[in-house]
Design an enzyme around this catalytic site. Structure first.
Site, short mmCIF file in Angstrom:
data_model
loop_
_atom_site.label_atom_id
_atom_site.label_comp_id
_atom_site.label_asym_id
_atom_site.label_seq_id
_atom_site.Cartn_x
_atom_site.Cartn_y
_atom_site.Cartn_z
N SER A 33 0.80 -1.23 0.00
CA SER A 33 0.00 0.00 0.00
C SER A 33 0.84 1.28 0.00
O SER A 33 0.29 2.35 -0.19
CB SER A 33 -0.93 0.02 1.22
OG SER A 33 -0.17 -0.09 2.40
N ASP A 328 -3.39 8.28 7.78
CA ASP A 328 -4.49 7.50 8.35
C ASP A 328 -4.05 6.61 9.51
O ASP A 328 -4.77 5.69 9.88
CB ASP A 328 -5.15 6.65 7.26
CG ASP A 328 -4.16 5.70 6.61
OD1 ASP A 328 -2.99 5.64 7.04
OD2 ASP A 328 -4.55 4.99 5.65
N HIS A 331 -0.35 4.99 6.84
CA HIS A 331 0.28 5.56 5.65
C HIS A 331 0.56 7.05 5.84
O HIS A 331 -0.09 7.69 6.66
CB HIS A 331 -0.64 5.34 4.45
CG HIS A 331 -1.07 3.91 4.32
ND1 HIS A 331 -2.29 3.47 4.77
CD2 HIS A 331 -0.42 2.83 3.85
CE1 HIS A 331 -2.39 2.16 4.57
NE2 HIS A 331 -1.26 1.75 4.02
#
Ligand SMILES: *[C@@H]1O[C@H](CO)[C@@H](O)[C@H](O)[C@H]1NC(C)=O
Ligand SMILES: *[C@@H]1O[C@H](CO)[C@@H](O)[C@H](O)[C@H]1NC(C)=O
Ligand SMILES: *[C@@H]1O[C@H](CO)[C@@H](O)[C@H](O)[C@H]1NC(C)=O
Length: 358
Positions: A33, A328, A331
């Protein structure tokens, strides 16, 4: 001093932009991610709010490190490898959110496979790349030449190999035993790409996960000795440091063995520690060093609540993401990724810097 460095970035950046655009014909990215640009689109707005204006699958409010690298090299933002009707001649991104380095079987054998969201190990991402190559070039000679002029970014990998056992409650002692296996898989992946003709390779290390608002919330303790001087959880940062130091050592070995290639270690760890140590020097606010921008509406010390994660009901988003390091809780924000990308492109966070050709 700091301001002048930032000024230097802003003013000189376009020049490097031009020189870079001639040097790479394409970029191929593998990872999780931290670099997925759309193979997995799980979350809606406010993901994407600051740059794209819509969720793109990127786990941030805007662009990722890989996007800033593409821009600096004069390449298009990388299309996800599963995109339909796209040309991949100038690059593709095989990264999958939640991807682990190691495959399903590794976790299954240890009773951990229920913690996996996707089957997208490094090896399977490289297999997808191999399936794409025939559409990019014709003869094997042509392919070698084309791939030797492409930039390969292999990582970040490791974060999900470790958070899978950590979130399942396994001991860190067990997690440490995974590290050499993860590093071995990254090493093999890089070798496999060199076998296809890759010569320009960037291998990012891990972020300091002990500074993630998510980890700080889940594993908070009353013992101040568990924390570093900047308020991160020692034991998780130590795990990251161990991974990064093994990785660097193995990459040095690869570099010696494949002397015609250039294998760069790219550092996520030090810049992130610096942002948290001296936030205002980098344009972040003091409150934005260890609190997530998008999260639990200000509740909790780190603005993280598992019942109201970013983009879920009950969550909310800060009004100025650019003064936060963490987007968040896991990240980083576009602002942080931009600074890290600059450090990889121009130094000091990649050696030699990506834009330094010789
Ligand atoms: C991954 O593959 C294994 C079989 O190899 C399968 O049992 C499992 O359900 C798959 N997991 C996901 C998330 O697709
Ligand atoms: C491969 O060869 C075909 C036929 O000669 C040509 O049309 C095509 O553009 C070539 N592909 C690449 C990627 O060079
Ligand atoms: C982490 O590493 C530091 C520095 O090497 C060491 O002082 C500390 O004891 C370690 N802490 C844990 C919990 O592993």
């Amino acid at each position: 001093m700091r301001l002048s460095i930032i000024f230097f970035f802003l003013v000189l950046f376009p020049c490097f932009n031009l020189s870079g655009s001639q040097s790479y014909n394409a970029m191929f990215s593998f990872g999780d991610s931290l670099s997925d640009t759309g193979n997995v689109v799980v979350a809606g707005l406010p993901y994407g709010m600051s740059f794209f204006g819509r969720p793109t699958g990127r786990c941030s409010n805007g662009r990722l490190v890989i996007d800033f690298i593409a821009e600096a090299l004069g390449l298009p933002l990388l299309p996800p490898s599963t995109a339909k009707g796209k040309s991949f001649l100038r690059g593709a991104n095989f990264a999958y959110t939640a991807a682990t380095t190691l495959g399903f079987r590794f976790f299954h054998r240890r009773g951990l496979s229920s913690g996996l969201w996707v089957n997208a190990s490094l090896s399977s991402q490289i297999r997808s790349f191999e399936q794409m190559v025939p559409s990019l070039c014709n003869s094997s000679q042509e392919c070698k030449e084309y791939l030797s002029k492409s930039l390969f970014v292999v990582g970040e990998f490791g974060g999900n190999d470790y958070n899978t056992p950590i979130f399942a409650g396994r001991s860190l002692k067990q997690v440490y035993t995974f590290v050499p296996k993860v590093i071995h898989a990254i090493h093999s992946g890089v070798e496999r790409l060199i076998g296809h003709g890759a010569t320009e390779i960037v291998v990012p290390g891990m972020l300091p996960i002990g500074c993630f608002p998510m980890y700080l919330t889940l594993y908070s303790t009353w013992n101040t000795n568990d924390y570093t001087d900047i308020g991160c959880l020692n034991k998780f940062n130590n795990l990251t440091s161990y991974h990064n130091s093994l990785l660097r050592r193995r990459l040095q070995g690869l570099q010696r063995r494949y002397s015609w290639t250039r294998i760069r270690y790219a550092d996520f760890f030090d810049p992130t520690i610096q942002f948290i140590t001296s936030p205002t020097q980098y344009g972040f606010s003091d409150g934005g060093a260890l609190k997530a921008c998008c999260g639990a509406g200000g509740r909790g010390d780190y603005n993280v609540n598992l019942e109201a994660k970013c983009a879920e009901p009950g969550s909310d988003v800060c009004s100025n993401p650019s003064v936060y390091v963490s987007w968040d809780g896991i990240h980083l924000t576009e602002a942080a990724y931009r600074l890290i990308a600059n450090g990889w492109l121009r130094g000091p966070y990649a050696k030699p810097p990506i834009l330094q050709q010789n």
